[in-house]
Scaffold this motif. Sequence first.
Motif, PDB file in Angstrom:
ATOM      1  N   PHE A 219     -96.272  -3.921  36.385  1.00  0.00           N
ATOM      2  CA  PHE A 219     -96.624  -3.223  35.158  1.00  0.00           C
ATOM      3  C   PHE A 219     -98.024  -3.605  34.680  1.00  0.00           C
ATOM      4  N   LEU A 220     -98.310  -4.890  34.719  1.00  0.00           N
ATOM      5  CA  LEU A 220     -99.631  -5.347  34.285  1.00  0.00           C
ATOM      6  C   LEU A 220    -100.721  -4.784  35.181  1.00  0.00           C
ATOM      7  N   PHE A 221    -100.445  -4.827  36.471  1.00  0.00           N
ATOM      8  CA  PHE A 221    -101.461  -4.422  37.442  1.00  0.00           C
ATOM      9  C   PHE A 221    -101.740  -2.924  37.376  1.00  0.00           C
ATOM     10  N   VAL A 222    -100.693  -2.113  37.228  1.00  0.00           N
ATOM     11  CA  VAL A 222    -100.862  -0.663  37.335  1.00  0.00           C
ATOM     12  C   VAL A 222    -101.076   0.005  35.982  1.00  0.00           C
ATOM     13  N   VAL A 223    -100.428  -0.517  34.940  1.00  0.00           N
ATOM     14  CA  VAL A 223    -100.479   0.207  33.676  1.00  0.00           C
ATOM     15  C   VAL A 223    -101.312  -0.515  32.615  1.00  0.00           C
ATOM     16  N   LEU A 224    -100.907  -1.734  32.291  1.00  0.00           N
ATOM     17  CA  LEU A 224    -101.453  -2.347  31.095  1.00  0.00           C
ATOM     18  C   LEU A 224    -102.935  -2.705  31.225  1.00  0.00           C
ATOM     19  N   TRP A 225    -103.266  -3.450  32.278  1.00  0.00           N
ATOM     20  CA  TRP A 225    -104.637  -3.901  32.408  1.00  0.00           C
ATOM     21  C   TRP A 225    -105.616  -2.731  32.605  1.00  0.00           C
ATOM     22  N   PRO A 226    -105.333  -1.797  33.514  1.00  0.00           N
ATOM     23  CA  PRO A 226    -106.255  -0.660  33.629  1.00  0.00           C
ATOM     24  C   PRO A 226    -106.378   0.132  32.328  1.00  0.00           C
ATOM     25  N   SER A 227    -105.283   0.212  31.558  1.00  0.00           N
ATOM     26  CA  SER A 227    -105.364   0.950  30.301  1.00  0.00           C
ATOM     27  C   SER A 227    -106.275   0.255  29.309  1.00  0.00           C
ATOM     28  N   VAL A 228    -106.180  -1.072  29.286  1.00  0.00           N
ATOM     29  CA  VAL A 228    -107.058  -1.823  28.385  1.00  0.00           C
ATOM     30  C   VAL A 228    -108.515  -1.622  28.806  1.00  0.00           C
ATOM     31  N   GLN A 229    -108.740  -1.723  30.119  1.00  0.00           N
ATOM     32  CA  GLN A 229    -110.104  -1.485  30.610  1.00  0.00           C
ATOM     33  C   GLN A 229    -110.569  -0.087  30.227  1.00  0.00           C
ATOM     34  N   GLY A 230    -109.679   0.882  30.417  1.00  0.00           N
ATOM     35  CA  GLY A 230    -110.031   2.277  30.144  1.00  0.00           C
ATOM     36  C   GLY A 230    -110.281   2.501  28.673  1.00  0.00           C
ATOM     37  N   ALA A 231    -109.515   1.827  27.833  1.00  0.00           N
ATOM     38  CA  ALA A 231    -109.658   2.023  26.394  1.00  0.00           C
ATOM     39  C   ALA A 231    -111.053   1.624  25.923  1.00  0.00           C
ATOM     40  N   ALA A 232    -111.667   0.714  26.662  1.00  0.00           N
ATOM     41  CA  ALA A 232    -113.009   0.268  26.275  1.00  0.00           C
ATOM     42  C   ALA A 232    -114.012   1.417  26.295  1.00  0.00           C
ATOM     43  N   TYR A 233    -113.761   2.435  27.127  1.00  0.00           N
ATOM     44  CA  TYR A 233    -114.684   3.561  27.186  1.00  0.00           C
ATOM     45  C   TYR A 233    -114.803   4.275  25.841  1.00  0.00           C
ATOM     46  N   ALA A 234    -113.753   4.157  25.008  1.00  0.00           N
ATOM     47  CA  ALA A 234    -113.755   4.863  23.732  1.00  0.00           C
ATOM     48  C   ALA A 234    -114.874   4.365  22.827  1.00  0.00           C
ATOM     49  N   PHE A 235    -115.391   3.176  23.125  1.00  0.00           N
ATOM     50  CA  PHE A 235    -116.428   2.616  22.265  1.00  0.00           C
ATOM     51  C   PHE A 235    -117.820   2.799  22.882  1.00  0.00           C
ATOM     52  N   THR A 236    -117.880   3.667  23.900  1.00  0.00           N
ATOM     53  CA  THR A 236    -119.168   3.949  24.522  1.00  0.00           C
ATOM     54  C   THR A 236    -119.434   5.457  24.437  1.00  0.00           C
ATOM     55  N   ASN A 237    -120.529   5.872  25.035  1.00  0.00           N
ATOM     56  CA  ASN A 237    -120.825   7.305  25.080  1.00  0.00           C
ATOM     57  C   ASN A 237    -120.808   7.817  26.524  1.00  0.00           C
ATOM     58  N   TRP A 238    -119.968   7.234  27.357  1.00  0.00           N
ATOM     59  CA  TRP A 238    -119.958   7.594  28.766  1.00  0.00           C
ATOM     60  C   TRP A 238    -119.509   9.043  28.947  1.00  0.00           C
ATOM     61  N   ASP A 239    -120.157   9.760  29.871  1.00  0.00           N
ATOM     62  CA  ASP A 239    -119.795  11.161  30.101  1.00  0.00           C
ATOM     63  C   ASP A 239    -118.786  11.299  31.240  1.00  0.00           C
ATOM     64  N   GLY A 240    -118.359  10.180  31.811  1.00  0.00           N
ATOM     65  CA  GLY A 240    -117.379  10.237  32.888  1.00  0.00           C
ATOM     66  C   GLY A 240    -118.033  10.302  34.250  1.00  0.00           C
ATOM     67  N   LEU A 241    -119.356  10.259  34.299  1.00  0.00           N
ATOM     68  CA  LEU A 241    -120.033  10.462  35.564  1.00  0.00           C
ATOM     69  C   LEU A 241    -121.225   9.509  35.727  1.00  0.00           C
TER      70      LEU A 241
END
Lengths: 319, 273, 425
Positions: free
Chosen positions: A48-70
Amino acid sequence: MSTADSQSLAVAEAAAPVPPVSRSTRKFTARRIGTVPWWFVVPALVFFLFVVLWPSVQGAAYAFTNWDGLSATKDFVGLAQFERLLKDPGGVGAVVHTLLIAVAITVVQNLIGLLLALGVHSKIKSRNILRVALFTPAVITPVATGYLWKYLMTPDGAINQLLGFFGLGALQHDWLGDADIALWSIVATVVWQFAGYSMVIFLAGLQGVPEDVLEASRIDGAGPFRRFWYVVRPELAPAITINLMLSIIGGLKLFDQVWVMTSGGPGTSTDTMSTLIYKNAFQFGDFSYGIAMALVLTAFVAILSTAQYKLLGKQGGTK
Amino acid sequence: MNRYTWRTFILEAVMVLVGVLFFLPVYILVNLALKTPDDQSSPLSPVTNITFQNFSDAWSQANLGQALLTSAFVTVFSVLIIVAISALAAYPLARVTKRWSKWLFFVFMLGLLLPFQLALIPLYTTIRDLGLLGNPISLVLYYAGLQVPFSVFLYTGFIRAVPLDYEEAAAIDGAGPLRSFFSVIFPLVRPITGTVIILNVLHVWNDFLTPLLYLSGSNQQTVPVALFSFVSQYVSQWNLVFAGLVITIAPILIAYFAMQNTIIKGFASGLKG
Amino acid sequence: MHKKSLLALSVAVAAALGLTACSGGSSNAGAGGGDGKTLTLAATTNEKPALDAVVAKFKEQNPGVDVKYTTSALDQYQTTTRTQLSSGTAPDVVFVWPGDGNPMATRVVGKAGFLEDLSSQSWANSFPAGIKPVTQYNGKTYSASVTFSGIGAVYNMTAMTQAGLTPPTTWSGLLQFCSAAKVKGKTAFELGAQTNWVTQLIPYALTPTLVYGPNPNFPQDMTDKKATFSDSKWTDALNKYVEMQKAGCFQANPLGTDYNASLAAVAKGDALSVVQVNSAVAAISTQAPKGTELNMLPVPASDNAADTRMAGAAGSTYGVNAHAKNKDLAIKFVNFLEGPDGMNLYAQTNKALPAVPNDSFKVDPALSTLQQYQKGGKTDAFMDQNWPNARVQQTLFQVVQDLLAGKTDANGALKQMDTAYTSGS
């Protein structure tokens, strides 16, 4: 696998030292509750940590940036994406649609699912075949059922043909083209698909209903509603909690069917939070904004489902 | 054992009617799969000249034989892992009343709520770094983790409802936690194990975006990816697609039909044995 | 005991994983690539028939080379390919959209540094004026357009003859045509506005005559903030859209009709025409009874037939991944697509025109008018190719549906598009 495992484990068990009594006396008196070792959760937790929780936390960090996904570059922008959200006129409509969908699906799907489960958990001869027939829609991938129903709901499609055939021409509609009813047409599709899904979970719960108690109460002259309320319902409690949770979460996150059937249209009449997240993250090239929306959706779902879970808990729903 | 009364008959009639209504769209699906593409008749009118061409076309064009193997592999192994680790994890979560257990349960539940967009890119890069792109193992790992919250949730709810008497009896017999889990709890929750298997199989079997992302560029594809990759957005051949769908849902339906009796019987024996 | 059971579990997991390693191994070796022999490519499903044809030809000309191509529907294509590009795992050749206004458009992907600079290739300067700019970003060529596609009304000429009608050439003629078709019990223009991208086609067909022909600088004026949608003849275009609806040009439920249903109606002859992209010609003819004659013609927007223009632009376009594992082979493949063999074969199979007009191309009779307009310089690029972000086009989809549902008017709709245009990013 399970039989082989339990055998080898039984052997392992026999060889293992018995835990000193002194350590667990306190718990032992509490009917051995608490002696289940904590490490049972470790394998599940690791996955669960490896597949869901940790990647989600990493991904959530994008919300505080202006990344366009590319792009290779991104800047930290703090809460700017969330501020945009507050001013987004499309957002309000999507929230309302999402809530309507979730409530409608939760209520209707579970009511139908429960009735179906009670119907096929009976002495009727066709119960086995019905259990398959009613579950069949749930087996088809949601994208495909979306296409299928879109096809059935065209202005001169099968549904309007059937209504015409039975002299119900007045009920014919442009099911997905009419902005006022498109949302409910999608709800109907989802309910059709997943009522059998709820049924299966209710059926699992119904297996625990003691036949002899049911029979005794019948002899005592209890009507079907009293029998359901006092004998069946308590046994169904976990199934009810699970079904309500799953449908409320499924409803709030609904995407595939909406996307296939209307893509949020006509206009914005069926836009949900999930379709907006998708549009922003992958169609507008505004990935961070989409992620910010996704975080808000998460908070939203968390609050609603916790509230519902607590509510059921109070009723003794989870024992 | 029980009599078949006129009430039962009415229930039977009503349920059959409901069953027919529910099945109608599926009938249309199968009906169209059997029709030729230029058959312009109503989707409701039964097929007049049956063709199996759509099925053989779908089979060969989408390379469904290979896709079924890949899907079966991914589904079987991920569901085995899911069942094993989730049932095991649910046991302490349902029984231990300490604070860590409650918190852990909520952490797992959080997994149900998180939208997939959050983890999409970080997880993809991790799988890339592990060198597992294009390899079905990546999907087995992915589903094993992804489906844990859902399965733990189902199991925990049901284990909580199992009376403690059985474990106590086992404990008095000198059984440790592992043995009482495998010899008492696991058999008792067999109906929910059946449900967990069915619902997880469904999810894994039908998932589309993940296999598209993780297996792209390899020769292996899962069934939904294979099926939809030959459907052109501009020239849609629904007869063909529906035929493909029928092929792909058949294994699951057959498994479900075969399994439901085992599940129910298994439960009965679990209680008595 | 605890350790043993954990061990048992991990053995089971390892066994499970080991099994795949065997079955997965062989194919993985090929996909990992970089051997200069195996080219990887991804595109949307619409390109599959053409790719089948050109890849076979390419392999024939280059023995020992393999091309692995994946096609997926538009939504999935954008999601997966962007993810792969940003993670460095994208295929060697990627399908991109010309110009801007789409998350996988040449300028968006080129700007982010994921496309190889192809300026030095011999074909880079051979594109006609209408196409060249949309293959470039900052003056460098980043993508190769293979086809030219256009938007027009695709008429079922067989049904037209039966109804005793001829295609209109002026705006008032068009309105008369609509009522004449109605008298015959036919729909003049079938509209599949449930499918969101279909909603834009009529404005795209009308604005070359109304906006972009009279003022070729309009896109630049918009960039320079000297013009807006709501302050331009776009208002006329959307009002004419509504006028068509009021005049009964469309069937009863355009918002409940999707792309496929709209084509089926024309194929059956229930509708006389549909405003579509040229690929619809192929899609209709596969469904229509044998011998049905189709023709794609411009949609008139004024009463002077000579003013009529068409929307025509770069169609299928490919870029080379800047981090491609087989860059040389990728460039070779793109060069093949730009060569006369590749381009004509691709255009022929996809029922489009070649991006670079040439005499050896045998044009489908239904597309000959589009070809004349292309050669005569009477076409304007699809509008979104010059829009600064993808939001503008998505807004257009949405406001047209609102317009058809009577929930907004032309001015309100265009104000929303102006907001989207200036929304940055």
